[in-house]
Design a protein around this motif. Structure first.
Motif, PDB file in Angstrom:
ATOM      1  N   SER A  72      10.386  16.500   1.526  1.00 28.09           N
ATOM      2  CA  SER A  72      11.126  16.152   2.901  1.00 28.09           C
ATOM      3  C   SER A  72      10.256  15.595   4.157  1.00 28.09           C
ATOM      4  O   SER A  72      10.147  14.528   4.806  1.00 28.09           O
ATOM      5  CB  SER A  72      11.925  16.982   3.376  1.00 28.09           C
ATOM      6  N   GLU A  73       9.046  16.348   4.099  1.00 24.36           N
ATOM      7  CA  GLU A  73       7.955  15.869   5.169  1.00 24.36           C
ATOM      8  C   GLU A  73       7.270  14.697   4.507  1.00 24.36           C
ATOM      9  O   GLU A  73       7.156  13.632   5.681  1.00 24.36           O
ATOM     10  CB  GLU A  73       6.973  17.202   5.171  1.00 24.36           C
ATOM     11  N   GLU A  74       6.897  14.464   3.396  1.00 26.74           N
ATOM     12  CA  GLU A  74       6.375  13.335   3.126  1.00 26.74           C
ATOM     13  C   GLU A  74       7.395  11.997   3.213  1.00 26.74           C
ATOM     14  O   GLU A  74       6.735  10.876   3.645  1.00 26.74           O
ATOM     15  CB  GLU A  74       5.925  13.607   1.610  1.00 26.74           C
ATOM     16  N   ARG A  75       8.653  12.266   2.972  1.00 24.90           N
ATOM     17  CA  ARG A  75       9.626  11.070   2.973  1.00 24.90           C
ATOM     18  C   ARG A  75       9.590  10.666   4.527  1.00 24.90           C
ATOM     19  O   ARG A  75       9.792   9.365   4.781  1.00 24.90           O
ATOM     20  CB  ARG A  75      10.940  11.584   2.374  1.00 24.90           C
ATOM     21  N   ALA A  76       9.549  11.746   5.337  1.00 28.84           N
ATOM     22  CA  ALA A  76       9.827  11.443   6.743  1.00 28.84           C
ATOM     23  C   ALA A  76       8.468  10.756   7.292  1.00 28.84           C
ATOM     24  O   ALA A  76       8.375   9.690   8.152  1.00 28.84           O
ATOM     25  CB  ALA A  76       9.925  12.739   7.678  1.00 28.84           C
ATOM     26  N   LEU A  77       7.354  10.925   6.722  1.00 26.10           N
ATOM     27  CA  LEU A  77       5.909  10.134   7.106  1.00 26.10           C
ATOM     28  C   LEU A  77       5.868   9.030   6.686  1.00 26.10           C
ATOM     29  O   LEU A  77       5.490   8.142   7.394  1.00 26.10           O
ATOM     30  CB  LEU A  77       5.150  11.005   6.388  1.00 26.10           C
ATOM     31  N   LEU A  78       6.774   8.765   5.534  1.00 26.88           N
ATOM     32  CA  LEU A  78       6.764   7.388   4.791  1.00 26.88           C
ATOM     33  C   LEU A  78       7.725   6.207   5.982  1.00 26.88           C
ATOM     34  O   LEU A  78       7.345   5.323   6.207  1.00 26.88           O
ATOM     35  CB  LEU A  78       7.178   7.355   3.581  1.00 26.88           C
ATOM     36  N   GLU A  79       8.676   6.939   6.331  1.00 24.40           N
ATOM     37  CA  GLU A  79       9.679   6.449   7.013  1.00 24.40           C
ATOM     38  C   GLU A  79       8.822   5.965   8.477  1.00 24.40           C
ATOM     39  O   GLU A  79       9.151   4.849   9.099  1.00 24.40           O
ATOM     40  CB  GLU A  79      10.870   6.761   7.412  1.00 24.40           C
ATOM     41  N   LYS A  80       8.007   6.989   8.933  1.00 25.66           N
ATOM     42  CA  LYS A  80       7.414   6.977  10.247  1.00 25.66           C
ATOM     43  C   LYS A  80       6.507   5.664   9.910  1.00 25.66           C
ATOM     44  O   LYS A  80       6.113   4.903  10.868  1.00 25.66           O
ATOM     45  CB  LYS A  80       6.720   7.989  10.821  1.00 25.66           C
ATOM     46  N   GLN A  81       5.721   5.700   9.207  1.00 23.65           N
ATOM     47  CA  GLN A  81       4.756   4.897   8.560  1.00 23.65           C
ATOM     48  C   GLN A  81       5.593   3.386   8.590  1.00 23.65           C
ATOM     49  O   GLN A  81       5.055   2.333   9.035  1.00 23.65           O
ATOM     50  CB  GLN A  81       3.963   4.900   7.582  1.00 23.65           C
ATOM     51  N   HIS A  82       6.605   3.138   8.001  1.00 21.50           N
ATOM     52  CA  HIS A  82       7.344   2.025   8.042  1.00 21.50           C
ATOM     53  C   HIS A  82       7.873   1.551   9.368  1.00 21.50           C
ATOM     54  O   HIS A  82       7.766   0.065   9.554  1.00 21.50           O
ATOM     55  CB  HIS A  82       8.693   2.273   7.301  1.00 21.50           C
TER      56      HIS A  82
END
Length: 244
Positions: A125-135
């Motif tokens: 979940s942390e990695e998915r949140a990081l991906l969304e933030k980078q988007h």
């Protein structure tokens, strides 16, 4: 797993080190990096055709630097195959045929598809949140029209997916091929509207990963890499050599 404080080394061999803020607080480029980017842009645009001799002394004089950063820039470009070493340690622009470039993009597509598929299963979940933030970072840079910043943020976006595969061998292979293609992938953002389309494609990729939809993410990632290849080909076709 990567965190917001991490620095992802997108390019191996010391070529590029990127913070996960997508360039908002990017460190100043070294002279060697500036030279490398300039020379690679000249090559990928066709303004420096294959066989062009890259003279250390002339480049040093042109940029008012010592030969050390010039030598380092050429060494980095040699490591990814854009320039080749000839007799008496001379450097010339290497020939990269359309077939070679197609094969590299084809390989890149397959590796990215595999990374994205595994990311739908293994990303935390942390990695998915990081991906969304980078988007979000990519979208901001797209709105600002910052092609250079977007290219770097885009590389980080993809690196998060590589890491999210939780397969170190696959992630390393994807990184290494990306190094080889990095000048060509960066050039695509010089074409009109490519940043906006890239952002839209990222949105489809994220949605599929968040849903855990392996089939969809494989299809949209393959289409994304094919679009990057097409954008570069369109860019190169519309740039006239400096001699014309």
């Amino acid at each position: 797993m990567p965190t917001e404080s991490d620095v992802l080394r997108v390019d191996y061999g010391g070529l590029i080190a990127l913070p996960l803020d997508g360039g908002k607080k990017r460190p100043a480029k070294t002279r060697a990096e500036e030279l490398r980017l300039w020379i690679s842009d000249e090559i990928t645009s066709g303004r420096m055709p294959p066989g062009t001799r890259l003279d250390e002394i002339q480049l040093a004089e042109r940029f008012n630097v010592s030969r050390t950063p010039v030598r380092e820039a050429l060494k980095q470009l040699n490591s990814i195959g854009l320039v080749e070493r000839g007799a008496r340690r001379t450097m010339t622009v290497a020939e990269v045929s359309p077939d070679q470039l197609y094969s590299l993009f084809e390989l890149m597509g397959e590796l990215e598809v595999s990374c994205a598929r595994l990311a739908t299963i293994k990303m935390t979940s942390e990695e998915r949140a990081l991906l969304e933030k980078q988007h979000d970072v990519c979208r901001r840079l797209m709105r600002e029209g910052d092609a250079d910043g977007y290219a770097k943020a885009n590389a980080v976006f993809h690196s998060i997916i590589y890491s999210g595969s939780h397969n170190a061998y696959l992630a390393d292979a994807a990184h290494l091929v990306r190094v080889r293609l990095s000048p060509f992938r960066r050039a695509q953002f010089q074409t009109p509207e490519r940043m906006a389309r890239s952002c839209e494609e990222h949105e489809y990729i994220i949605r599929a990963i968040l849903r855990g939809d392996q089939m969809t993410v494989m299809n949209v990632m393959r289409d994304h890499i094919a679009a990057a290849q097409g954008a570069y080909v369109a860019f190169a076709a519309n740039v006239k050599p400096a001699s014309e």
